[in-house]
Design a protein around this motif. Structure first.
Motif, PDB file in Angstrom:
ATOM      1  N   ALA A 180       0.825  -1.207   0.000  1.00 38.23           N
ATOM      2  CA  ALA A 180       0.000   0.000   0.000  1.00 38.23           C
ATOM      3  C   ALA A 180       0.859   1.257   0.000  1.00 38.23           C
ATOM      4  CB  ALA A 180      -0.935  -0.007   1.208  1.00 38.23           C
ATOM      5  N   ILE A 181       1.918   1.255   0.782  1.00 40.57           N
ATOM      6  CA  ILE A 181       2.838   2.394   0.805  1.00 40.57           C
ATOM      7  C   ILE A 181       3.532   2.524  -0.543  1.00 40.57           C
ATOM      8  CG2 ILE A 181       4.895   3.352   1.902  1.00 40.57           C
ATOM      9  CD1 ILE A 181       2.345   3.403   3.638  1.00 40.57           C
ATOM     10  N   GLU A 182       3.853   1.395  -1.130  1.00 40.65           N
ATOM     11  CA  GLU A 182       4.527   1.376  -2.440  1.00 40.65           C
ATOM     12  C   GLU A 182       3.705   2.085  -3.506  1.00 40.65           C
ATOM     13  OE1 GLU A 182       4.831  -2.095  -5.685  1.00 40.65           O
ATOM     14  OE2 GLU A 182       5.998  -2.548  -3.879  1.00 40.65           O
ATOM     15  N   VAL A 183       2.375   1.904  -3.484  1.00 42.31           N
ATOM     16  CA  VAL A 183       1.545   2.518  -4.529  1.00 42.31           C
ATOM     17  C   VAL A 183       1.173   3.951  -4.202  1.00 42.31           C
ATOM     18  CG1 VAL A 183       0.619   0.270  -5.180  1.00 42.31           C
ATOM     19  CG2 VAL A 183      -0.686   1.719  -3.595  1.00 42.31           C
ATOM     20  N   GLY A 184       1.435   4.407  -2.958  1.00 41.27           N
ATOM     21  CA  GLY A 184       1.204   5.810  -2.658  1.00 41.27           C
ATOM     22  C   GLY A 184       0.336   6.150  -1.469  1.00 41.27           C
ATOM     23  N   PHE A 185      -0.179   5.163  -0.750  1.00 40.97           N
ATOM     24  CA  PHE A 185      -0.995   5.456   0.432  1.00 40.97           C
ATOM     25  C   PHE A 185      -0.114   5.877   1.611  1.00 40.97           C
ATOM     26  CE2 PHE A 185      -4.254   2.787  -1.715  1.00 40.97           C
ATOM     27  CZ  PHE A 185      -5.302   3.702  -1.660  1.00 40.97           C
ATOM     28  N   ASP A 186      -0.743   6.547   2.579  1.00 36.12           N
ATOM     29  CA  ASP A 186      -0.019   7.002   3.762  1.00 36.12           C
ATOM     30  C   ASP A 186      -0.033   5.989   4.897  1.00 36.12           C
ATOM     31  OD1 ASP A 186       0.846   9.627   2.900  1.00 36.12           O
ATOM     32  OD2 ASP A 186      -1.268  10.183   2.925  1.00 36.12           O
ATOM     33  N   LEU A 234      -5.301   8.045   2.842  1.00 39.33           N
ATOM     34  CA  LEU A 234      -4.568   9.034   2.057  1.00 39.33           C
ATOM     35  C   LEU A 234      -4.864  10.412   2.624  1.00 39.33           C
ATOM     36  CD1 LEU A 234      -2.737   9.238  -0.502  1.00 39.33           C
ATOM     37  CD2 LEU A 234      -4.810   9.855  -1.765  1.00 39.33           C
ATOM     38  N   HIS A 235      -3.826  11.176   2.905  1.00 39.60           N
ATOM     39  CA  HIS A 235      -4.004  12.498   3.495  1.00 39.60           C
ATOM     40  C   HIS A 235      -4.639  13.463   2.502  1.00 39.60           C
ATOM     41  CE1 HIS A 235      -2.979  16.311   5.544  1.00 39.60           C
ATOM     42  NE2 HIS A 235      -2.985  15.574   6.639  1.00 39.60           N
ATOM     43  N   PHE A 236      -5.374  14.429   3.045  1.00 38.07           N
ATOM     44  CA  PHE A 236      -6.030  15.439   2.218  1.00 38.07           C
ATOM     45  C   PHE A 236      -5.058  16.060   1.209  1.00 38.07           C
ATOM     46  CE2 PHE A 236      -9.944  16.942   4.891  1.00 38.07           C
ATOM     47  CZ  PHE A 236     -10.383  15.633   4.947  1.00 38.07           C
ATOM     48  N   HIS A 286      -8.518  10.477   3.895  1.00 37.71           N
ATOM     49  CA  HIS A 286      -9.595   9.817   3.159  1.00 37.71           C
ATOM     50  C   HIS A 286      -9.336   8.313   3.182  1.00 37.71           C
ATOM     51  CE1 HIS A 286     -11.343  13.498   1.727  1.00 37.71           C
ATOM     52  NE2 HIS A 286     -10.237  13.861   1.116  1.00 37.71           N
ATOM     53  N   PRO A 287     -10.320   7.526   3.623  1.00 35.68           N
ATOM     54  CA  PRO A 287     -10.147   6.072   3.622  1.00 35.68           C
ATOM     55  C   PRO A 287     -10.625   5.431   2.320  1.00 35.68           C
ATOM     56  CG  PRO A 287     -12.149   6.625   4.801  1.00 35.68           C
ATOM     57  CD  PRO A 287     -11.541   7.930   4.333  1.00 35.68           C
ATOM     58  N   GLY A 288     -10.069   4.280   2.024  1.00 35.65           N
ATOM     59  CA  GLY A 288     -10.522   3.471   0.907  1.00 35.65           C
ATOM     60  C   GLY A 288     -10.312   2.015   1.268  1.00 35.65           C
ATOM     61  N   GLU A 289     -11.130   1.116   0.697  1.00 31.96           N
ATOM     62  CA  GLU A 289     -11.094  -0.276   1.125  1.00 31.96           C
ATOM     63  C   GLU A 289     -11.031  -1.239  -0.063  1.00 31.96           C
ATOM     64  OE1 GLU A 289     -12.910   2.562   3.527  1.00 31.96           O
ATOM     65  OE2 GLU A 289     -14.049   1.598   1.898  1.00 31.96           O
TER      66      GLU A 289
END
Length: 266
Positions: free
Chosen positions: A52-58, A115-117, A192-195
């Motif tokens: 998840a961090i690899e693709v860009g999530f925080d 993901l941060h605003f 912002h969350p995503g699942e």
């Protein structure tokens, strides 16, 4: 020789490929002690976090699918009081909202990403979902196509009957503050969350994750802080309940007072 074996069923090229595969499998058996059985990662929270961090999530966490009984009772009472205003969609699909296994048959684990605003752009739905699809591709690459449903939608960002903030908590990503927002211990509430709902269970993993390894030094919960309650211009956060009918963000989408004053966002 090959064409004489099965002349009516397979072409020469097909038989040649089958033989090569058979020879490969024989070698794998002969040298099983020296050759790796699999090059794939283990399905653990840490490995999913890293992807998840690899693709860009925080940040990212996982939670086992279950029915959220306490949340179901709370929300049923909240709806009965009419505190949801004109959000009639909240009254529909309650069973699916409380139990993700009814939303995605076969669901066993929910992967929750934040993901941060600041990184979300003008349309956070599009940005978050784009990253979720990238993460899904990496999950399939590492763990196989069967990791997600082939027949049901399983990627969500504010787009399905799901208690997103509660699943963030279940995944260890923070707590629900007095402003009724998810508050991450280091990212704050402006996330912002995503699942992604997956069809496999997560292996036990006790490896501490980077953004949360020092969180024992950070106070959990709001304690005696009342800043958001005092900052709310309409009293929408009264009595430990969010009253959407009084919330400016619900009516105009242009109010962040309860988040701007939160110490976790400083």
């Amino acid at each position: 020789v090959l064409t004489r074996m099965m002349p009516c069923k397979y072409s020469l090229n097909t038989m040649y490929s089958l033989c090569l595969r058979s020879f490969y499998l024989i070698e794998m058996v002969m040298y099983k002690d020296v050759l790796p059985i699999s090059t794939h990662l283990k399905l653990t929270s840490t490995n999913i976090y890293n992807l998840a961090i690899e693709v860009g999530f925080d940040d990212c966490g996982t939670a086992s699918v279950q029915r959220l009984d306490k949340d179901a009772q709370f929300m049923d009472e909240w709806l009965a009081q009419g505190l949801h205003g004109n959000m009639d969609y909240l009254e529909r699909n309650r069973d699916k909202r409380y139990d993700p296994s009814l939303l995605v048959p076969g669901a066993q684990t929910i992967v929750v990403c934040l993901l941060h605003f600041d990184k979300s752009g003008r349309d956070y739905h599009r940005t978050v979902k784009s990253l979720l699809y990238k993460l899904e591709a990496r999950l399939k690459e590492e763990f196989g196509e069967q990791i997600v449903s082939q027949t049901h939608q399983h990627i969500f960002c504010d787009s399905a009957p799901m208690l997103e903030r509660r699943w963030c908590v279940e995944a260890g990503l923070g707590f629900i503050g007095k402003n009724h927002q998810l508050i991450h211990p280091t990212l704050g509430s402006m996330v912002h969350p995503g699942e992604i709902v997956i069809n496999l269970p997560i292996m036990t993993d006790t490896t501490p994750l980077p953004l949360r390894e020092d969180t024992e030094r950070i106070p959990r919960g709001c304690a005696d802080c009342q800043l958001c309650l005092e900052a709310c211009p309409t009293g929408a956060l009264r009595n430990d309940v969010w009253d959407a009918t009084q919330c400016i963000a619900y009516t105009t989408h242009h109010c962040l007072e309860c988040q701007l004053v939160c110490p976790y966002n400083s």
